[in-house]
Design a protein around this motif. Structure first.
Motif, short mmCIF file in Angstrom:
data_model
loop_
_atom_site.label_atom_id
_atom_site.label_comp_id
_atom_site.label_asym_id
_atom_site.label_seq_id
_atom_site.Cartn_x
_atom_site.Cartn_y
_atom_site.Cartn_z
N THR A 35 0.70 -1.28 -0.05
CA THR A 35 0.04 -0.01 0.29
C THR A 35 1.03 1.13 -0.11
OG1 THR A 35 -1.90 -1.05 1.04
CG2 THR A 35 -1.79 1.13 1.31
N GLN A 95 -9.80 -0.96 2.35
CA GLN A 95 -8.83 -1.36 1.29
C GLN A 95 -9.38 -1.54 -0.05
OE1 GLN A 95 -5.64 -4.03 3.47
NE2 GLN A 95 -4.63 -2.59 2.13
N SER A 98 -10.18 2.04 -1.18
CA SER A 98 -8.85 2.49 -1.68
C SER A 98 -8.46 2.14 -3.15
CB SER A 98 -7.75 2.47 -0.62
OG SER A 98 -8.13 2.86 0.38
N GLN A 126 -8.23 6.14 3.85
CA GLN A 126 -6.90 5.93 4.21
C GLN A 126 -6.61 6.10 5.71
OE1 GLN A 126 -4.19 7.78 1.71
NE2 GLN A 126 -4.87 6.45 0.12
N ALA A 129 -8.38 3.36 7.51
CA ALA A 129 -7.76 2.27 7.52
C ALA A 129 -6.19 2.25 8.41
CB ALA A 129 -7.29 1.75 5.89
N ARG A 133 -5.62 -0.87 11.03
CA ARG A 133 -4.37 -1.60 10.97
C ARG A 133 -3.47 -1.32 12.25
NH1 ARG A 133 -2.52 0.84 6.84
NH2 ARG A 133 -3.31 -0.80 5.24
N THR A 188 -2.04 -1.97 -4.81
CA THR A 188 -2.87 -1.71 -3.77
C THR A 188 -3.72 -3.12 -3.78
OG1 THR A 188 -3.11 0.60 -4.27
CG2 THR A 188 -5.15 -0.33 -3.03
N LEU A 192 -4.42 -5.81 -0.80
CA LEU A 192 -5.67 -6.20 -0.21
C LEU A 192 -5.80 -7.65 -0.13
CD1 LEU A 192 -8.70 -6.07 0.27
CD2 LEU A 192 -9.06 -5.76 -2.26
#
Length: 418
Positions: A35, A95, A98, A126, A129, A133, A188, A192
């Protein structure tokens, strides 16, 4: 700890290899790496596209960090989803969003307002995310491994930025920006898939239902503590202003911008490696002030318009100063208890990204009236002034009590580091 967390993930970690033996951390790390590479590629491609179309330093700088403006919306509205019931499912969904946004940038002939609109949408997703995360990171690793894990991820971020900027500069010599956007979308998508395959669901019982009210309640408690407040400002403002300096590299030296960006990222990689891996927590705290000064002072050389090798060396040296983030983050978490550390880390990340956008806007707006080199120098001087003026307050924050951020009853997360 969550009932579904295997004992193996709680074993002590003493090095990066130990961290990567944890399958779930390895998945989170690989997904983050892909990412980060995609974000760097797409940002460089968009800035190049905007520069070619508009010849505006302000819009070029804004395009590199425009997505960061929307991160504050995530921090103020739905950041509590970072500590939600099923964080893995949330991360995968974010994700996916995104991926759709990055792929949409590859549409030929897309109007500039639509591109900037996509930037805002991507920034919003983002930020959520990132918080999710980091919340998962605390579920899969013991609290003693947190600093090591964040150091590794910071190093990787710097490494991916070096590779991304260098690769982007090469690709844009042979491909269109739209083709580079497609490469970023592929990265990306790969990130994912890695997360979906390797990370298990952690069924959490949050103290409150995630949503706008929970987000605001926790954020209010977060900023009401003076120690946390000053740490957040030091995590956000000096870094953001220096990001504004970096956002002017393309207007300053269009043919050498990739070299400068790669040099800064390489310095950041080296700084995070040395500070996170070689220094103890106590030494990191003692070095934090010097590192924040190092972050900005080398950019003062741009007032003299130095040769490219000298300027690149200055940017490399300044990049090491970004390692000041790690001891400040450790202090912030030491002042934060309860089941909300995913949200708190998300707010920290969103604030830093938002200030990157503000720094780019400040530097780009100034460069509309003075030369890019003069604007870089002025913004760097402002970063130094903020660091020096805030030092007494940071020292006081070390001695402040925990003042825990709480989110309801103790039925929330009880995983490591919580």
């Amino acid at each position: 700890m969550p009932a579904d967390t295997p004992a193996s993930s709680r074993l002590p970690t003493t090095g990066y290899r130990d961290l990567l033996r944890n399958r779930e951390f390895a998945g989170l790390y690989a997904g983050f790496t892909l990412t980060a590479a995609a974000t760097t590629l797409s940002g460089f491609a968009l800035a190049t596209l905007i520069s070619r179309q508009t010849q505006s330093p302000f819009l070029t700088a804004l395009s590199m960090y425009g997505a960061t403006f929307a991160t504050v919306l995530g921090a103020l509205t739905l950041m509590s989803v970072a500590d939600g019931t099923r964080p893995r499912r949330t991360l995968v969904a974010l994700q996916c969003a995104s991926l759709a946004g990055v792929a949409a940038q590859a549409v030929p002939g897309l109007p500039l307002p639509a591109r900037f609109g996509l930037l805002l949408i991507l920034g919003f997703f983002q930020s959520l995310a990132t918080g999710t995360r980091l919340g998962l990171l605390a579920e899969v690793l013991p609290s003693s491994a947190y600093a090591l894990a964040r150091s590794l991820m910071n190093i990787t971020s710097g490494g991916m930025a070096v590779l991304g900027f260098a690769t982007g500069a090469v690709l844009l010599r042979h491909l269109s920006p739209q083709d580079v956007f497609l490469c970023a979308a592929a990265l990306t998508g790969a990130g994912l898939i890695v997360v979906a395959v390797t990370v298990r669901e952690h069924f959490i019982r949050p103290a409150r239902r995630p949503g706008l009210r929970t987000t605001w309640t926790t954020n209010t408690a977060l900023v009401s503590h003076p120690g946390r407040r000053v740490l957040l400002l030091n995590l956000w403002v000096p870094n953001g202003l220096i990001a504004g300096c970096q956002a002017l590299f393309i207007p300053y030296a269009p043919h050498h911008a990739g070299v400068f960006l790669a040099a800064g990222s390489a310095g950041m990689l080296l700084g995070d490696l040395a500070v996170g891996r070689l220094l103890t927590a106590a030494r990191r705290r003692r070095c934090a002030y010097a590192l924040r000064l190092l972050l900005a002072i080398p950019y003062l050389l741009f007032a003299l318009h130095p040769p490219v090798p000298v300027a690149a060396a200055a940017v490399f040296l300044a990049g090491a100063g970004f390692a000041a983030t790690l001891p400040l983050q450790e202090q912030l978490l030491a002042l934060t208890h309860g089941p909300v550390r995913g949200q708190v880390q998300g707010v920290d990340s969103a604030g830093r990204m938002t200030w990157q956008g503000l720094g780019a806007a400040i530097a780009g707006g100034l460069a509309e009236y003075v030369t890019p080199g003069t604007a870089i120098t002025a913004v760097a001087a402002l970063s130094v002034a903020v660091t020096v003026a805030s030092r007494p307050f940071v020292v006081r924050a070390r001695a402040a009590g925990p003042g825990a951020v709480r989110a309801g009853t103790p039925t929330g997360r009880t995983g490591p580091g919580r």
